[in-house]
Design a protein around this motif. Structure first.
Motif, mmCIF file in Angstrom:
data_model
loop_
_atom_site.group_PDB
_atom_site.id
_atom_site.type_symbol
_atom_site.label_atom_id
_atom_site.label_comp_id
_atom_site.label_asym_id
_atom_site.label_seq_id
_atom_site.Cartn_x
_atom_site.Cartn_y
_atom_site.Cartn_z
ATOM 1 N N TRP A 4 33.363 41.432 48.436
ATOM 2 C CA TRP A 4 33.409 41.716 46.791
ATOM 3 C C TRP A 4 32.221 40.998 45.899
ATOM 4 N N LEU A 5 31.650 42.451 44.786
ATOM 5 C CA LEU A 5 30.824 41.452 43.801
ATOM 6 C C LEU A 5 30.467 40.652 43.561
ATOM 7 N N TYR A 6 32.081 40.842 42.239
ATOM 8 C CA TYR A 6 32.111 39.931 41.352
ATOM 9 C C TYR A 6 33.213 39.010 41.673
ATOM 10 N N GLY A 7 33.901 38.979 42.948
ATOM 11 C CA GLY A 7 35.074 38.008 43.392
ATOM 12 C C GLY A 7 35.851 38.931 43.479
ATOM 13 N N GLY A 8 36.683 38.595 44.723
ATOM 14 C CA GLY A 8 38.219 39.315 45.040
ATOM 15 C C GLY A 8 39.606 38.353 44.644
ATOM 16 N N GLU A 9 39.506 37.433 44.151
ATOM 17 C CA GLU A 9 40.477 36.047 43.890
ATOM 18 C C GLU A 9 41.474 37.737 42.775
ATOM 19 N N PRO A 10 42.502 36.679 42.344
ATOM 20 C CA PRO A 10 42.686 37.946 41.567
ATOM 21 C C PRO A 10 42.408 37.536 40.322
ATOM 22 N N ASP A 11 42.340 36.080 39.648
ATOM 23 C CA ASP A 11 41.744 36.586 38.098
ATOM 24 C C ASP A 11 40.289 37.320 38.139
ATOM 25 N N ASN A 12 39.472 37.287 38.943
ATOM 26 C CA ASN A 12 38.678 38.019 39.286
ATOM 27 C C ASN A 12 38.508 39.924 39.158
ATOM 28 N N ILE A 13 39.445 40.229 39.939
ATOM 29 C CA ILE A 13 39.935 41.208 39.582
ATOM 30 C C ILE A 13 40.441 41.619 38.136
ATOM 31 N N LYS A 14 41.191 41.044 37.920
ATOM 32 C CA LYS A 14 42.026 40.983 36.810
ATOM 33 C C LYS A 14 41.465 41.157 35.703
ATOM 34 N N THR A 15 40.114 40.255 35.564
ATOM 35 C CA THR A 15 38.565 40.253 34.573
ATOM 36 C C THR A 15 38.275 41.854 34.230
ATOM 37 N N THR A 16 37.960 41.962 35.600
ATOM 38 C CA THR A 16 37.136 43.656 36.010
ATOM 39 C C THR A 16 38.053 44.390 35.825
ATOM 40 N N LEU A 17 39.395 44.909 35.784
ATOM 41 C CA LEU A 17 40.306 45.433 35.172
ATOM 42 C C LEU A 17 39.781 45.726 33.599
ATOM 43 N N ILE A 18 40.403 44.393 32.777
ATOM 44 C CA ILE A 18 40.005 44.485 31.466
ATOM 45 C C ILE A 18 39.069 44.528 30.721
ATOM 46 N N ALA A 19 37.876 43.988 31.160
ATOM 47 C CA ALA A 19 36.686 43.782 30.805
ATOM 48 C C ALA A 19 35.143 44.921 30.809
ATOM 49 N N GLY A 20 36.486 45.020 32.344
ATOM 50 C CA GLY A 20 34.621 45.658 33.824
ATOM 51 C C GLY A 20 33.585 44.954 33.395
ATOM 52 N N ARG A 21 32.627 46.046 33.899
ATOM 53 C CA ARG A 21 31.331 45.367 34.409
ATOM 54 C C ARG A 21 30.038 46.351 34.581
ATOM 55 N N VAL A 65 26.795 36.798 39.120
ATOM 56 C CA VAL A 65 26.307 38.101 38.256
ATOM 57 C C VAL A 65 26.683 39.824 38.700
ATOM 58 N N GLY A 66 26.697 39.725 39.838
ATOM 59 C CA GLY A 66 27.325 40.541 41.181
ATOM 60 C C GLY A 66 26.398 41.059 41.358
#
Length: 226
Positions: free
Chosen positions: A87-104, A164-165
């Motif tokens: 996982w570039l930005y972390g694979g925890e649920p909160d990391n994934i949800k942040t990615t979906l909401i705000a993008g990367r 920082v990905g």
């Protein structure tokens, strides 16, 4: 008279295709809210363990994510595999949800100031970090180049920095390819990977279900939903 079509005339009904689409999406989301309601109150892990919720999440994935990540979530060049543990930005649920909401927005800068020999040296050093075949002489010289130019993001040990990905360079997972030529291209030209934000596209309920599905791909033992 009723509909737009005469130049810039909007029509007396105030109709637009954009407006009709938004109205249709709003109506559909309102109808589906009761279906999603029970899952919104559950933790991601609980949602991911529910076969029906995973089926719903899979359909959302196929509609909104498969175009880039593939229907099996296996990714492609420049698009991460979502079914492994890398996982570039972390694979925890909160990391994934942040990615979906705000993008990367992942940015690997171009190191145009490095000479061709230095780029080849550090490319061989990076290949060696993950156990790939590398020219030992070049790799030895590339260690200093890496320390001076790459360690700030990828770490002195090359294991990356999820904040920082910056990817882990010590495994065998390569987003743009692990050949010397591909790594040289990455260093000399840089990379700009963008994951679009879905906050304005998906409702919070859909994002919750989609987060659970993506998390389940690498955490739920039953892979029947893939």
């Amino acid at each position: 008279v009723l509909y737009p079509g005469l130049g810039s005339y909007p029509g007396v009904l105030g109709y637009s295709t954009d407006g009709a689409l938004m109205q249709s999406m709003t109506s559909a989301n309102d109808e589906l809210k009761p279906v999603y309601a029970k899952y919104v109150k559950m933790d991601i892990e609980q949602v991911a363990a529910d076969p029906k919720a995973r089926e719903m999440g899979q359909r959302l994935f196929l509609n909104y994510c498969a175009q880039c990540h593939g229907s099996d979530a296996g990714g492609a060049k420049g698009y991460p595999n979502l079914a492994d543990q890398d996982w570039l930005y972390g694979g925890e649920p909160d990391n994934i949800k942040t990615t979906l909401i705000a993008g990367r927005a992942g940015v690997m800068p171009a190191f145009a100031h490095l000479e061709g020999g230095q780029i080849s040296d550090v490319a061989n050093y990076v290949r060696g970090l993950s156990g790939l075949a590398a020219d030992q002489l070049k790799s030895a010289r590339g260690a200093d180049v890496f320390k001076a130019n790459c360690a700030a993001c990828h770490g002195a040990d090359g294991k990356g920095m999820q904040a920082v990905g910056a990817p882990n360079l010590t495994d065998k997972v390569w987003l743009y390819g692990g050949s010397e030529a591909a790594i040289v291209e990455t260093i000399s030209k840089g990379r700009n990977g963008k994951m679009p934000a879905h906050e304005s596209i998906l409702t919070p309920e859909k994002i919750h279900l989609l987060t659970a599905y993506v998390w389940s791909l690498s955490n739920v033992k039953d892979k029947a939903n893939k």
